[in-house]
Write an enzyme that holds these catalytic residues in place. Structure first.
Site, PDB file in Angstrom:
ATOM      1  N   ASN A 211      59.291  -9.259 -41.909  1.00 44.36           N
ATOM      2  CA  ASN A 211      58.016  -8.794 -42.450  1.00 44.36           C
ATOM      3  C   ASN A 211      58.008  -9.101 -43.948  1.00 44.36           C
ATOM      4  O   ASN A 211      59.063  -9.383 -44.524  1.00 44.36           O
ATOM      5  CB  ASN A 211      57.816  -7.301 -42.147  1.00 44.36           C
ATOM      6  CG  ASN A 211      58.846  -6.441 -42.854  1.00 44.36           C
ATOM      7  OD1 ASN A 211      58.845  -6.328 -44.065  1.00 44.36           O
ATOM      8  ND2 ASN A 211      59.772  -5.862 -42.071  1.00 44.36           N
ATOM      9  N   ASP A 282      60.900  -2.720 -36.186  1.00 46.19           N
ATOM     10  CA  ASP A 282      60.961  -1.753 -35.080  1.00 46.19           C
ATOM     11  C   ASP A 282      61.658  -2.331 -33.852  1.00 46.19           C
ATOM     12  O   ASP A 282      62.209  -1.595 -33.043  1.00 46.19           O
ATOM     13  CB  ASP A 282      59.551  -1.305 -34.713  1.00 46.19           C
ATOM     14  CG  ASP A 282      58.983  -0.382 -35.781  1.00 46.19           C
ATOM     15  OD1 ASP A 282      59.787   0.321 -36.420  1.00 46.19           O
ATOM     16  OD2 ASP A 282      57.749  -0.373 -35.990  1.00 46.19           O
ATOM     17  N   PHE A 326      58.448   6.422 -46.336  1.00 45.67           N
ATOM     18  CA  PHE A 326      57.254   5.669 -46.721  1.00 45.67           C
ATOM     19  C   PHE A 326      56.504   5.347 -45.445  1.00 45.67           C
ATOM     20  O   PHE A 326      57.104   5.209 -44.381  1.00 45.67           O
ATOM     21  CB  PHE A 326      57.634   4.382 -47.464  1.00 45.67           C
ATOM     22  CG  PHE A 326      57.783   4.592 -48.946  1.00 45.67           C
ATOM     23  CD1 PHE A 326      58.845   5.322 -49.445  1.00 45.67           C
ATOM     24  CD2 PHE A 326      56.848   4.077 -49.833  1.00 45.67           C
ATOM     25  CE1 PHE A 326      58.980   5.546 -50.808  1.00 45.67           C
ATOM     26  CE2 PHE A 326      56.974   4.283 -51.198  1.00 45.67           C
ATOM     27  CZ  PHE A 326      58.043   5.020 -51.688  1.00 45.67           C
ATOM     28  N   LYS A 344      60.031  13.114 -37.731  1.00 45.30           N
ATOM     29  CA  LYS A 344      61.262  12.673 -38.407  1.00 45.30           C
ATOM     30  C   LYS A 344      61.861  13.770 -39.293  1.00 45.30           C
ATOM     31  O   LYS A 344      62.844  13.521 -39.991  1.00 45.30           O
ATOM     32  CB  LYS A 344      60.979  11.407 -39.227  1.00 45.30           C
ATOM     33  CG  LYS A 344      60.383  10.257 -38.395  1.00 45.30           C
ATOM     34  CD  LYS A 344      60.400   8.920 -39.129  1.00 45.30           C
ATOM     35  CE  LYS A 344      59.657   7.862 -38.315  1.00 45.30           C
ATOM     36  NZ  LYS A 344      59.913   6.491 -38.768  1.00 45.30           N
TER      37      LYS A 344
HETATM   38  O1  C5P Z   1      57.893   2.234 -39.350  1.00 40.90           O
HETATM   39  P1  C5P Z   1      57.416   3.585 -39.772  1.00 40.90           P
HETATM   40  O2  C5P Z   1      56.002   3.578 -40.240  1.00 40.90           O
HETATM   41  O3  C5P Z   1      57.741   4.671 -38.772  1.00 40.90           O
HETATM   42  O4  C5P Z   1      58.256   3.912 -41.092  1.00 40.90           O
HETATM   43  C1  C5P Z   1      58.207   5.163 -41.690  1.00 40.90           C
HETATM   44  C2  C5P Z   1      59.507   5.472 -42.374  1.00 40.90           C
HETATM   45  O5  C5P Z   1      60.598   5.418 -41.440  1.00 40.90           O
HETATM   46  C3  C5P Z   1      59.889   4.537 -43.495  1.00 40.90           C
HETATM   47  O6  C5P Z   1      60.393   5.345 -44.539  1.00 40.90           O
HETATM   48  C4  C5P Z   1      60.943   3.616 -42.899  1.00 40.90           C
HETATM   49  O7  C5P Z   1      61.880   3.191 -43.868  1.00 40.90           O
HETATM   50  C5  C5P Z   1      61.598   4.514 -41.863  1.00 40.90           C
HETATM   51  N1  C5P Z   1      62.080   3.790 -40.667  1.00 40.90           N
HETATM   52  C6  C5P Z   1      63.417   3.822 -40.332  1.00 40.90           C
HETATM   53  N2  C5P Z   1      63.874   3.176 -39.220  1.00 40.90           N
HETATM   54  C7  C5P Z   1      63.023   2.494 -38.426  1.00 40.90           C
HETATM   55  C8  C5P Z   1      61.653   2.442 -38.739  1.00 40.90           C
HETATM   56  C9  C5P Z   1      61.223   3.096 -39.875  1.00 40.90           C
HETATM   57  O8  C5P Z   1      64.198   4.431 -41.074  1.00 40.90           O
HETATM   58  N3  C5P Z   1      63.497   1.872 -37.346  1.00 40.90           N
END
Ligand code: C5P
Length: 403
Positions: A211, A282, A326, A344
């Site tokens: 990304n 993801d 974030f 979370k």
């Molecule tokens: O992808 P998403 O919108 O859920 O991301 C929200 C937060 O979760 C971000 O702070 C991102 O760094 C974290 N995250 C993570 N592990 C993932 C996906 C997202 O720690 N696999």
């Protein structure tokens, strides 16, 4: 790096070394950061840079002699010393360093240095032999003991034809160092873990799913935390940004989400604050090919499997740590932020709508909304990512009471 020196009274001391030409750029950058700058130059400095250049750029008269003409000329340096919030001497010659270390005050600059209580940054610049001379080493050590901030010089080709330590660092580096010195150490004794950048999930040896995250927001967060006195571990996905220069930041470079997870879990127990600014992939290809995929078939199906949600895992493990996530969304920011906060187990989310030119992936500025655990939110104005990072930590310190 904006913010912290805006509106401050900064004295720029300029000595007579070849690097004095760089002081014009240092002055310009200090002004760009919103500081009110006054220049004190030594007589010798004016052999290397014009009085009118310094005067025009600072929009203030410059001071050289203790006995300049004018009604208050002979006490002006004392008034400036009292009004100063910060002094930067760049370039600082061996002569200036020797005089200041020994309390000699025989011109406007050396007198001001003795007459002020504010932080003083010294950026030495001289020939390598002069820098390494026992007298200079002794004087610099003394200044350090006296609580002055000595910026290490760069190494490389010098104007005198030799090569070695003694180069004046680049103006932008001097500003970064100065900003660091001037930032109150509100996170002293704290350890902070920051993730930044994208993750890349390999498809074959030469291709990946990724990304466009640049890592700028997370790196700005790491630097802001370091400038506030924290010890920082920065887990950084593939990014063009060089390792930040701050000694209190240790950088761990990773590629995939699984590598990021391992690095984060390794450090989680030791930290009080986690800021997860990384754009974690993801999904990852189930079995990356050992060799490059050839373009033979008309269609190619990639089977992906879900990556672990690192932040979700931290939310389950967390004791009294503060977890900040974030959230980059294309729609329904508020709802997604609230859901993520709960799922979370986060304390705060910085959310933004991606796609705006002034905010998001690779821009230097960002427009976010801070969402808090208690259901409240606030939307600060568009600002530099570094400045936004300070605001984030200010809120962590004030609203979330980091212990
Ligand atoms: O992808 P998403 O919108 O859920 O991301 C929200 C937060 O979760 C971000 O702070 C991102 O760094 C974290 N995250 C993570 N592990 C993932 C996906 C997202 O720690 N696999």
């Amino acid at each position: 790096m904006y913010g912290i020196i805006r509106g401050k009274s900064v004295i720029l001391g300029v000595c007579g070394g070849i690097a004095a030409y760089k002081s014009a750029e240092i002055l310009r950058l200090l002004k760009k950061h919103g500081a009110n700058v006054r220049v004190l130059a030594t007589r010798n400095a004016l052999h290397f840079i014009g009085r009118h250049t310094l005067q025009a750029l600072s929009e203030n008269p410059i001071l050289v002699d203790l006995f300049d003409e004018g009604p208050d000329a002979s006490i002006k340096h004392i008034r400036w010393a009292q009004e100063a919030d910060l002094v930067v001497v760049a370039p600082a010659t061996a002569n200036l360093i020797g005089k200041f270390a020994n309390g000699i005050a025989d011109d406007a600059l050396t007198t001001l240095l003795l007459a002020t209580d504010c932080p003083i940054v010294i950026a030495p610049s001289m020939n390598t032999k002069m820098y390494e001379n026992a007298a200079t080493r002794r004087n610099l050590e003394q200044l350090e003991k006296d609580g002055r901030w000595i910026m290490p010089p760069g190494s490389g080709a010098l104007a005198c034809g030799t090569s070695g330590a003694g180069r004046l660092p680049e103006p932008a580096e001097i500003i970064d160092y100065t900003v660091d010195v001037f930032t109150p150490k509100t996170l002293a004794g704290k350890r902070v873990l920051v993730t930044a950048g994208p993750t890349l999930e390999p498809i074959d040896p030469v291709r990946f799913i990724g990304n466009p995250s640049s890592g700028k927001m997370g790196v700005a967060a790491a630097r802001a935390a370091a400038h506030r006195g924290a010890d920082v571990t920065l887990v950084l996905g593939p990014s063009n940004i060089p390792d930040p220069p701050e000694k209190s930041i240790s950088v761990i470079r990773i590629k995939t989400a699984l590598e990021m997870r391992a690095a984060v879990l390794d450090h989680f127990d030791d930290v009080q604050i986690v800021v997860k600014a990384a754009a974690v992939g993801d999904y990852r290809p189930v079995s990356p090919r050992e060799h490059k995929i050839k373009k033979i078939d008309d269609q190619l199906t990639l089977v992906l499997e879900k990556n672990p949600d690192i932040l979700m895992e931290l939310g389950k493990l967390k004791k009294d740590q503060i977890l900040v996530g974030f959230a980059a969304e294309t729609q329904f920011l508020e709802q997604h932020a609230a859901d993520k906060m709960n799922q979370k187990n986060l304390d705060m989310i910085a959310g933004n709508i991606v796609g705006l030119p002034s905010s998001g992936f690779s821009s230097d500025t960002n427009q976010v909304t801070f969402f808090y655990r208690d259901g409240t939110s606030e939307t600060p104005p568009l600002m530099e990512k570094y400045e936004l990072a300070h605001l984030l930590f200010e809120r962590i310190e004030r609203r979330l009471h980091v212990t």
